[in-house]
Design a protein around this motif. Structure first.
Motif, PDB file in Angstrom:
ATOM      1  N   ARG A   1     -18.036  75.285  19.025  1.00 20.66           N
ATOM      2  CA  ARG A   1     -17.302  74.069  18.426  1.00 20.66           C
ATOM      3  C   ARG A   1     -16.878  74.446  17.009  1.00 20.66           C
ATOM      4  NH1 ARG A   1     -20.624  69.908  17.203  1.00 20.66           N
ATOM      5  NH2 ARG A   1     -18.573  68.884  16.477  1.00 20.66           N
ATOM      6  N   SER A   2     -17.244  75.720  16.889  1.00 19.19           N
ATOM      7  CA  SER A   2     -16.593  76.177  15.050  1.00 19.19           C
ATOM      8  C   SER A   2     -15.192  76.694  15.021  1.00 19.19           C
ATOM      9  CB  SER A   2     -17.750  77.470  14.950  1.00 19.19           C
ATOM     10  OG  SER A   2     -17.333  78.580  15.752  1.00 19.19           O
ATOM     11  N   ILE A   3     -15.002  76.642  13.927  1.00 19.45           N
ATOM     12  CA  ILE A   3     -13.489  77.004  13.493  1.00 19.45           C
ATOM     13  C   ILE A   3     -13.498  78.563  14.063  1.00 19.45           C
ATOM     14  CG2 ILE A   3     -11.806  77.301  11.780  1.00 19.45           C
ATOM     15  CD1 ILE A   3     -12.688  74.720  10.760  1.00 19.45           C
TER      16      ILE A   3
ATOM     17  N   ASN B   1      -8.274  82.330  20.011  1.00 17.80           N
ATOM     18  CA  ASN B   1      -6.760  82.166  20.083  1.00 17.80           C
ATOM     19  C   ASN B   1      -6.086  83.293  19.230  1.00 17.80           C
ATOM     20  OD1 ASN B   1      -6.147  79.436  21.105  1.00 17.80           O
ATOM     21  ND2 ASN B   1      -7.799  78.892  20.076  1.00 17.80           N
ATOM     22  N   GLY B   2      -6.866  84.286  18.802  1.00 18.62           N
ATOM     23  CA  GLY B   2      -6.234  85.482  17.915  1.00 18.62           C
ATOM     24  C   GLY B   2      -5.729  85.028  16.637  1.00 18.62           C
ATOM     25  N   HIS B   3      -6.305  83.983  15.842  1.00 21.18           N
ATOM     26  CA  HIS B   3      -5.667  83.819  14.501  1.00 21.18           C
ATOM     27  C   HIS B   3      -6.583  84.677  13.599  1.00 21.18           C
ATOM     28  CE1 HIS B   3      -3.473  80.776  16.411  1.00 21.18           C
ATOM     29  NE2 HIS B   3      -4.590  79.900  16.670  1.00 21.18           N
ATOM     30  N   ASP B   4      -6.060  84.921  12.435  1.00 21.26           N
ATOM     31  CA  ASP B   4      -6.573  85.567  11.563  1.00 21.26           C
ATOM     32  C   ASP B   4      -6.643  84.687  10.221  1.00 21.26           C
ATOM     33  OD1 ASP B   4      -6.718  88.093  12.461  1.00 21.26           O
ATOM     34  OD2 ASP B   4      -4.640  88.890  12.151  1.00 21.26           O
ATOM     35  N   GLU B   5      -6.064  83.828  10.201  1.00 23.32           N
ATOM     36  CA  GLU B   5      -5.932  82.681   9.292  1.00 23.32           C
ATOM     37  C   GLU B   5      -5.582  81.328   9.702  1.00 23.32           C
ATOM     38  OE1 GLU B   5      -3.077  81.369   5.555  1.00 23.32           O
ATOM     39  OE2 GLU B   5      -3.373  83.511   5.632  1.00 23.32           O
ATOM     40  N   ILE B   6      -6.499  80.307   9.158  1.00 25.53           N
ATOM     41  CA  ILE B   6      -6.074  78.988   9.364  1.00 25.53           C
ATOM     42  C   ILE B   6      -6.277  77.940   8.345  1.00 25.53           C
ATOM     43  CG2 ILE B   6      -8.645  78.517  10.135  1.00 25.53           C
ATOM     44  CD1 ILE B   6      -7.216  76.697  12.536  1.00 25.53           C
ATOM     45  N   ARG B   7      -5.408  76.864   8.222  1.00 20.40           N
ATOM     46  CA  ARG B   7      -5.564  76.185   7.107  1.00 20.40           C
ATOM     47  C   ARG B   7      -5.618  74.549   7.827  1.00 20.40           C
ATOM     48  NH1 ARG B   7      -0.289  77.031   3.485  1.00 20.40           N
ATOM     49  NH2 ARG B   7       0.376  78.183   5.635  1.00 20.40           N
ATOM     50  N   ILE B   8      -6.283  73.835   7.205  1.00 15.44           N
ATOM     51  CA  ILE B   8      -6.740  72.445   7.665  1.00 15.44           C
ATOM     52  C   ILE B   8      -6.836  71.475   6.753  1.00 15.44           C
ATOM     53  CG2 ILE B   8      -8.398  71.154   9.049  1.00 15.44           C
ATOM     54  CD1 ILE B   8      -9.317  73.520  10.380  1.00 15.44           C
TER      55      ILE B   8
ATOM     56  N   ILE C   1     -16.339  70.404  10.056  1.00 21.27           N
ATOM     57  CA  ILE C   1     -15.022  69.890   9.343  1.00 21.27           C
ATOM     58  C   ILE C   1     -15.584  68.418   8.815  1.00 21.27           C
ATOM     59  CG2 ILE C   1     -12.957  68.615   9.789  1.00 21.27           C
ATOM     60  CD1 ILE C   1     -12.605  71.785   9.522  1.00 21.27           C
ATOM     61  N   GLY C   2     -16.352  67.628   9.780  1.00 28.37           N
ATOM     62  CA  GLY C   2     -16.721  66.305   9.261  1.00 28.37           C
ATOM     63  C   GLY C   2     -17.385  66.252   8.124  1.00 28.37           C
ATOM     64  N   ASP C   3     -18.469  67.512   8.011  1.00 25.15           N
ATOM     65  CA  ASP C   3     -19.411  67.148   7.094  1.00 25.15           C
ATOM     66  C   ASP C   3     -18.668  67.618   5.796  1.00 25.15           C
ATOM     67  OD1 ASP C   3     -22.221  67.447   5.951  1.00 25.15           O
ATOM     68  OD2 ASP C   3     -21.739  69.437   5.467  1.00 25.15           O
ATOM     69  N   LEU C   4     -17.839  68.715   5.912  1.00 25.05           N
ATOM     70  CA  LEU C   4     -16.909  69.094   4.599  1.00 25.05           C
ATOM     71  C   LEU C   4     -16.236  67.835   3.954  1.00 25.05           C
ATOM     72  CD1 LEU C   4     -15.656  72.593   5.661  1.00 25.05           C
ATOM     73  CD2 LEU C   4     -17.482  72.090   3.860  1.00 25.05           C
ATOM     74  N   ALA C   5     -15.491  67.179   4.982  1.00 23.54           N
ATOM     75  CA  ALA C   5     -14.823  66.092   4.503  1.00 23.54           C
ATOM     76  C   ALA C   5     -15.640  65.103   3.900  1.00 23.54           C
ATOM     77  CB  ALA C   5     -13.941  65.583   5.671  1.00 23.54           C
ATOM     78  N   ASP C   6     -16.520  64.655   4.594  1.00 27.35           N
ATOM     79  CA  ASP C   6     -17.579  63.737   3.937  1.00 27.35           C
ATOM     80  C   ASP C   6     -17.981  64.032   2.380  1.00 27.35           C
ATOM     81  OD1 ASP C   6     -17.287  62.258   6.130  1.00 27.35           O
ATOM     82  OD2 ASP C   6     -19.264  62.921   7.272  1.00 27.35           O
ATOM     83  N   LYS C   7     -18.131  65.365   2.312  1.00 27.65           N
ATOM     84  CA  LYS C   7     -18.753  65.655   0.790  1.00 27.65           C
ATOM     85  C   LYS C   7     -17.524  65.798  -0.210  1.00 27.65           C
ATOM     86  CE  LYS C   7     -22.636  67.806   2.689  1.00 27.65           C
ATOM     87  NZ  LYS C   7     -23.374  68.984   2.893  1.00 27.65           N
TER      88      LYS C   7
ATOM     89  N   PHE D   1     -10.563  82.590   7.384  1.00 27.36           N
ATOM     90  CA  PHE D   1     -10.155  83.927   7.331  1.00 27.36           C
ATOM     91  C   PHE D   1     -11.204  84.393   8.546  1.00 27.36           C
ATOM     92  CE2 PHE D   1      -8.675  82.857   3.152  1.00 27.36           C
ATOM     93  CZ  PHE D   1      -7.568  83.233   3.387  1.00 27.36           C
ATOM     94  N   VAL D   2     -10.727  85.425   9.320  1.00 24.87           N
ATOM     95  CA  VAL D   2     -11.397  86.271  10.080  1.00 24.87           C
ATOM     96  C   VAL D   2     -10.644  87.678   9.909  1.00 24.87           C
ATOM     97  CG1 VAL D   2     -11.981  87.021  12.355  1.00 24.87           C
ATOM     98  CG2 VAL D   2     -12.045  84.546  12.047  1.00 24.87           C
TER      99      VAL D   2
END
Length: 418
Positions: free
Chosen positions: A89-91, A98-105, A117-123, A131-132
């Motif tokens: 369930r992790s990013i 999916n072969g992504h090196d970078e993702i923005r949310i 995600i939910g925990d970061l938003a709650d804080k 990045f990977v």
């Protein structure tokens, strides 16, 4: 972030990596400098798989405000149970799949399908960039094949394009610094696990030249599981390694707790040594380890018996002598160990346990070096000519009366603790 601060941060990362700055300090220094140069960072996390007998990997994190989180953490295997579910369930799992090196949310508008995600938003964090950075085949060690990282900001408009461009330049350098630190940790872990704690330090300090040894006086330990061949022949093949591991752990933990050094696992046997400037103290440490070993064995046997699994006991010999400690072998395969007549003697002493019907024997040299208080707990089992040893000697064991005399047993415990 302008070019000059960017270059300054790269130079800082390279310099601190060369000096061996710990990973948590590297990340904290990186994030604080990014904030000072206007990136508005509120959280950072870097994780990397490793080679370790227990942990799958290690991570470090930084926050712009005080939290109750530790700034470093280890994580176990992610291929089973709840850990596997969380990983899927992790990013980072999503990025790899999916072969992504970078993702923005945009955290404010994101769904909560990803585990973090939910925990970061709650804080109060509003935007996220992950990045990977993958390693090449030559740079991979086991499962350590990439660096995972993410950074968050509390700004409603997220990271500016200039900030993202800076992170794309800087995070690979941070990843390289983290990888360098992780490789040092791996070398120390592998050395400690496969060579022993003190021996690994000797090797990592550069004592790897063939034939370089030193003559030392030490207390030698040799223990051997009783009847292991018969037991392993009678149990299912899948049970053999767990059986050996259980009894090896009982001895190794006892040796380490008392400050000893495990030198070698020889089948189901354990060769160890106890060193100290005061050899009387080294002898007492070995007796302390023996006492803990018997407790460990009793607890282990109770647990295994409760599970319907075979149990056994162990023979143990202690001896004192001069040995050569260092590198022995060929240019292509060295062993950092101890050799000498005393090593052969301690194994023969342990082998005599079966002949005299005792689980524990010590040499006359071992007993003679104890103080008067220690000597009174050891009684003679007789004089014996050991196989392959050119002289006969007296062997001693713990006074059997201790098992039935609580006062003497308590006195012995106090002696060991003193």
């Amino acid at each position: 972030m302008d070019l000059a601060p960017r270059l300054n941060l790269i130079n800082w990362l390279v310099g601190q990596s060369l000096t061996g700055l710990p990973e948590n300090d590297l990340l904290r220094g990186f994030c604080e400098r990014c904030c000072a140069d206007g990136l508005g960072m509120s959280r950072g996390l870097v994780a990397i798989d490793t080679l370790h007998p227990i942990f799958e990997g290690r991570g470090v994190r930084w926050n712009d405000a005080e939290t109750n989180e530790a700034d470093s953490f280890e994580y176990g295997p992610t291929n089973e149970g709840e850990a596997a579910e969380n990983w899927r369930r992790s990013i980072f799992f999503h990025m790899l799949e999916n072969g992504h090196d970078e993702i923005r949310i945009d955290l404010a508008g994101a769904g909560r399908n990803f585990s973090m995600i939910g925990d970061l938003a709650d804080k109060g964090h509003r935007h996220f960039v992950g990045f990977v950075h993958r390693f090449g085949e030559a740079g991979t060690l086991g499962q350590m094949d990439c660096v995972y990282s993410y950074f968050a900001t509390r700004r409603d408009d997220g990271f500016a394009e200039q900030s993202l461009a800076a992170l794309r330049d800087l995070v690979p350098v941070l990843g390289l610094a983290m990888k360098s630190a992780a490789q040092v940790d791996i070398a120390r872990t592998l050395g400690r696990v496969y060579l022993g704690r003190e021996t690994a330090e000797q090797v990592l300090r550069g004592r790897i030249t063939r034939g370089v040894t030193e003559k030392i006086s030490t207390v030698l330990w040799f223990s051997d599981v009783r009847g292991s061949t018969k037991i392993t022949e009678s149990i299912a093949p899948a049970e053999i390694i767990p059986f050996l591991n259980d009894y090896a752990e009982a001895s190794i933990n006892a040796i380490h707790e008392a400050g000893g050094e495990v030198l070698k696992l020889i089948g189901d046997g354990v060769l160890a040594m106890f060193m100290a400037e005061d050899m009387t103290a080294a002898r007492r440490a070995a007796l302390r380890a023996e006492h803990r070993f018997r407790k460990n064995m009793a607890a282990l046997n109770a647990r295994r018996a409760g599970d319907g699994r075979p149990t056994t006991s162990a023979y143990l010999g202690l001896h004192v002598g001069e040995v050569f400690y260092g590198n022995i072998g060929s240019d292509d395969r060295l062993d950092f160990t101890v050799v000498g007549p005393a090593v052969n003697e301690v194994s023969r002493i342990a082998a005599m346990c079966g002949s005299v019907d005792r689980d524990f024997l010590v040499s006359s040299e071992f007993r003679a070096g104890l103080d008067a208080a220690g000597r009174r707990y050891l009684v003679s089992t007789g004089r014996y000519a050991l196989r392959g040893i050119g002289r006969a000697q007296d062997l001693y064991t713990l006074d059997p009366d201790m098992a039935a005399n609580e006062a003497v047993a308590g006195s012995y415990k106090r002696y060991l603790a003193g």
